[in-house]
Design a protein around this motif. Sequence first.
Motif, PDB file in Angstrom:
ATOM      1  N   GLY A  37      46.733  34.807  34.459  1.00 33.77           N
ATOM      2  CA  GLY A  37      47.557  36.059  35.046  1.00 33.77           C
ATOM      3  C   GLY A  37      46.970  36.290  36.369  1.00 33.77           C
ATOM      4  N   THR A  38      47.610  37.389  36.912  1.00 39.07           N
ATOM      5  CA  THR A  38      47.660  37.877  38.195  1.00 39.07           C
ATOM      6  C   THR A  38      46.177  38.250  38.582  1.00 39.07           C
ATOM      7  OG1 THR A  38      49.959  38.673  38.256  1.00 39.07           O
ATOM      8  CG2 THR A  38      48.220  39.411  39.968  1.00 39.07           C
ATOM      9  N   LYS A  39      45.574  39.027  37.576  1.00 39.54           N
ATOM     10  CA  LYS A  39      44.179  39.533  38.080  1.00 39.54           C
ATOM     11  C   LYS A  39      43.078  38.627  38.091  1.00 39.54           C
ATOM     12  CE  LYS A  39      44.642  44.283  36.641  1.00 39.54           C
ATOM     13  NZ  LYS A  39      44.652  45.533  35.609  1.00 39.54           N
ATOM     14  N   LYS A  40      43.214  37.558  37.354  1.00 41.03           N
ATOM     15  CA  LYS A  40      42.350  36.595  37.031  1.00 41.03           C
ATOM     16  C   LYS A  40      42.247  35.640  38.383  1.00 41.03           C
ATOM     17  CE  LYS A  40      39.678  34.130  33.991  1.00 41.03           C
ATOM     18  NZ  LYS A  40      39.173  33.411  32.902  1.00 41.03           N
TER      19      LYS A  40
ATOM     20  N   TRP B 189      43.456  36.265  41.368  1.00 39.88           N
ATOM     21  CA  TRP B 189      43.167  36.989  42.365  1.00 39.88           C
ATOM     22  C   TRP B 189      41.720  37.211  42.276  1.00 39.88           C
ATOM     23  CZ3 TRP B 189      45.292  38.576  47.007  1.00 39.88           C
ATOM     24  CH2 TRP B 189      46.547  38.393  47.212  1.00 39.88           C
ATOM     25  N   ALA B 190      40.872  37.099  41.269  1.00 38.84           N
ATOM     26  CA  ALA B 190      39.473  37.707  41.222  1.00 38.84           C
ATOM     27  C   ALA B 190      38.683  36.279  41.416  1.00 38.84           C
ATOM     28  CB  ALA B 190      39.263  37.958  39.551  1.00 38.84           C
ATOM     29  N   GLN B 191      39.016  35.562  41.838  1.00 40.47           N
ATOM     30  CA  GLN B 191      38.363  34.273  42.013  1.00 40.47           C
ATOM     31  C   GLN B 191      37.640  34.574  43.410  1.00 40.47           C
ATOM     32  OE1 GLN B 191      37.860  32.268  39.613  1.00 40.47           O
ATOM     33  NE2 GLN B 191      39.124  33.576  38.612  1.00 40.47           N
TER      34      GLN B 191
ATOM     35  N   THR C 173      38.402  40.508  45.451  1.00 40.54           N
ATOM     36  CA  THR C 173      37.073  40.890  45.018  1.00 40.54           C
ATOM     37  C   THR C 173      36.253  41.027  46.281  1.00 40.54           C
ATOM     38  OG1 THR C 173      37.313  39.541  42.927  1.00 40.54           O
ATOM     39  CG2 THR C 173      34.879  40.126  43.649  1.00 40.54           C
TER      40      THR C 173
ATOM     41  N   GLU D 274      48.437  44.733  47.126  1.00 39.68           N
ATOM     42  CA  GLU D 274      47.714  43.479  46.627  1.00 39.68           C
ATOM     43  C   GLU D 274      46.130  43.624  47.000  1.00 39.68           C
ATOM     44  OE1 GLU D 274      50.892  39.617  46.242  1.00 39.68           O
ATOM     45  OE2 GLU D 274      49.996  40.298  48.388  1.00 39.68           O
TER      46      GLU D 274
ATOM     47  N   LEU E 136      43.363  43.701  44.764  1.00 38.84           N
ATOM     48  CA  LEU E 136      42.985  42.589  43.783  1.00 38.84           C
ATOM     49  C   LEU E 136      41.848  41.664  44.138  1.00 38.84           C
ATOM     50  CD1 LEU E 136      46.849  41.843  43.076  1.00 38.84           C
ATOM     51  CD2 LEU E 136      45.175  42.618  41.465  1.00 38.84           C
TER      52      LEU E 136
ATOM     53  N   GLU F  75      47.988  31.235  39.249  1.00 39.02           N
ATOM     54  CA  GLU F  75      48.468  32.209  38.656  1.00 39.02           C
ATOM     55  C   GLU F  75      50.218  31.916  38.200  1.00 39.02           C
ATOM     56  OE1 GLU F  75      49.369  35.569  41.351  1.00 39.02           O
ATOM     57  OE2 GLU F  75      50.668  36.606  39.880  1.00 39.02           O
TER      58      GLU F  75
ATOM     59  N   VAL G  75      47.260  32.071  44.331  1.00 47.52           N
ATOM     60  CA  VAL G  75      48.201  33.049  43.971  1.00 47.52           C
ATOM     61  C   VAL G  75      49.555  32.983  44.193  1.00 47.52           C
ATOM     62  CG1 VAL G  75      45.989  34.702  43.802  1.00 47.52           C
ATOM     63  CG2 VAL G  75      47.426  34.684  45.760  1.00 47.52           C
TER      64      VAL G  75
END
Length: 378
Positions: free
Chosen positions: A57-60, A62-64, A82, A77, A80, A34, A5
Amino acid sequence: MLGLVKESMDCEFRVGLVPHDVAQLTPHFKVMVEEGAGVMSGYNDEAYAQVGAKIVGTKKAWAQQVVVKCKEPLEGEYALLTEGATLFSYLDLAYNKPLAQMFIEKKITSLCTETLAGPKNNYPVLAPMSVIAGQLAAHFVQHYLLGLEHLPGVFGLGVLLGGLAGQARAKVVVVGGGVVGLEAAKSLSLAGARVVILELDPLKLQEHPYKQLYHLEVLAVHEENIKDALNGAVGLVGAVLITATSTPKVILKRHLALMQKGGVVVDVACDLGGCVETIRQTSHSQPVYSQEGLLHYGVPNMPGVVAKTSSIAYSQASLPYLRHFLQYGLKGFLEANTREVANTLGALSAHQGYLTQEGIARAFGLPFKSAVVVLNGL
Ligand SMILES: NC(=O)c1ccc[n+]([C@@H]2O[C@H](COP(=O)([O-])OP(=O)(O)OC[C@H]3O[C@@H](n4cnc5c(N)ncnc54)[C@H](O)[C@@H]3O)[C@@H](O)[C@H]2O)c1
């Protein structure tokens, strides 16, 4: 599975992995980068895509399940991340209670790269940034001694460290003779300053090549020596570290009163609270304030502005640890004992709703479970 990110701290231009190192991961793991994460370090999205990463994108990003950064996340942040994810980054957790609370609430596993002791017990991932910050500290001491208007109505002392024939060299004091301290001392000495290091364990520097090479005076840190050292000094560099705790205040207001008015305090240890009583954190955008007649500099992410150099160094130093974690999981990571990757237990700072560094948990009054107990339960 791995999200790299973008940093968002003020003027934090580093990136956690450079494309060259991402290339070593992508044959085995999915890497999501990102958009724009590496741009300020000189690496565009195309450079990451070319080595097999997916730009998202940002959300994806951070979602890892594993999120890789360079500097700790900011409060905005936290949402963001998970629940149950692993964060791999510098964290400065001992000075950041909100971050510690978030780790507990979201059951984050945090692997703190600056407390990795490494095969030689010498903090191999922190060290390159400390080298950089030490050199920058010397640079900022010299910059803020220039007789320019650094704040409205506040001018630097107008001193060149080396002086000229017939004039005494300017004195700069460095507190803490570790990586930051020695690097700052070297650069200041090369610029002509008379450098005095105050160190808790002065004997450990006895044989250090820098001591002779750069004519460094090394004194034990106690009241009399602090007063002698600071008397007439134009600069002070804070470089104290006690790993995984906030920094003790070593230099107090009464000591600062002995420095020349208009002098400069650069407390590199401000990322963990600082070793100078009057230091508070500042930013690259507004780096200094004036207190006790001295300019104070307290930027917690100094290497962020030499991002090309810093990102390559950080990525290279942390890659073996990250790869080991991805390959062998948390248990394999904590048990690691190879030539490249060892002494990893100290990097675990939170897991499954507990902090795992005792001093930090106690200081914040938050739940604690030792890293050994975590490891035994895996
Ligand atoms: N601001 C930034 O951008 C930035 C960048 C890199 C490092 N840092 C920080 O700089 C600090 C120093 O890092 P380092 O890598 O040089 O650590 P280090 O462990 O190499 O050196 C710390 C030194 O402090 C000494 N020390 C401990 N307590 C002392 C005391 N009371 N008085 C005098 N000396 C004392 C230790 O003996 C050691 O030699 C840390 O807080 C680190 O997080 C900040």
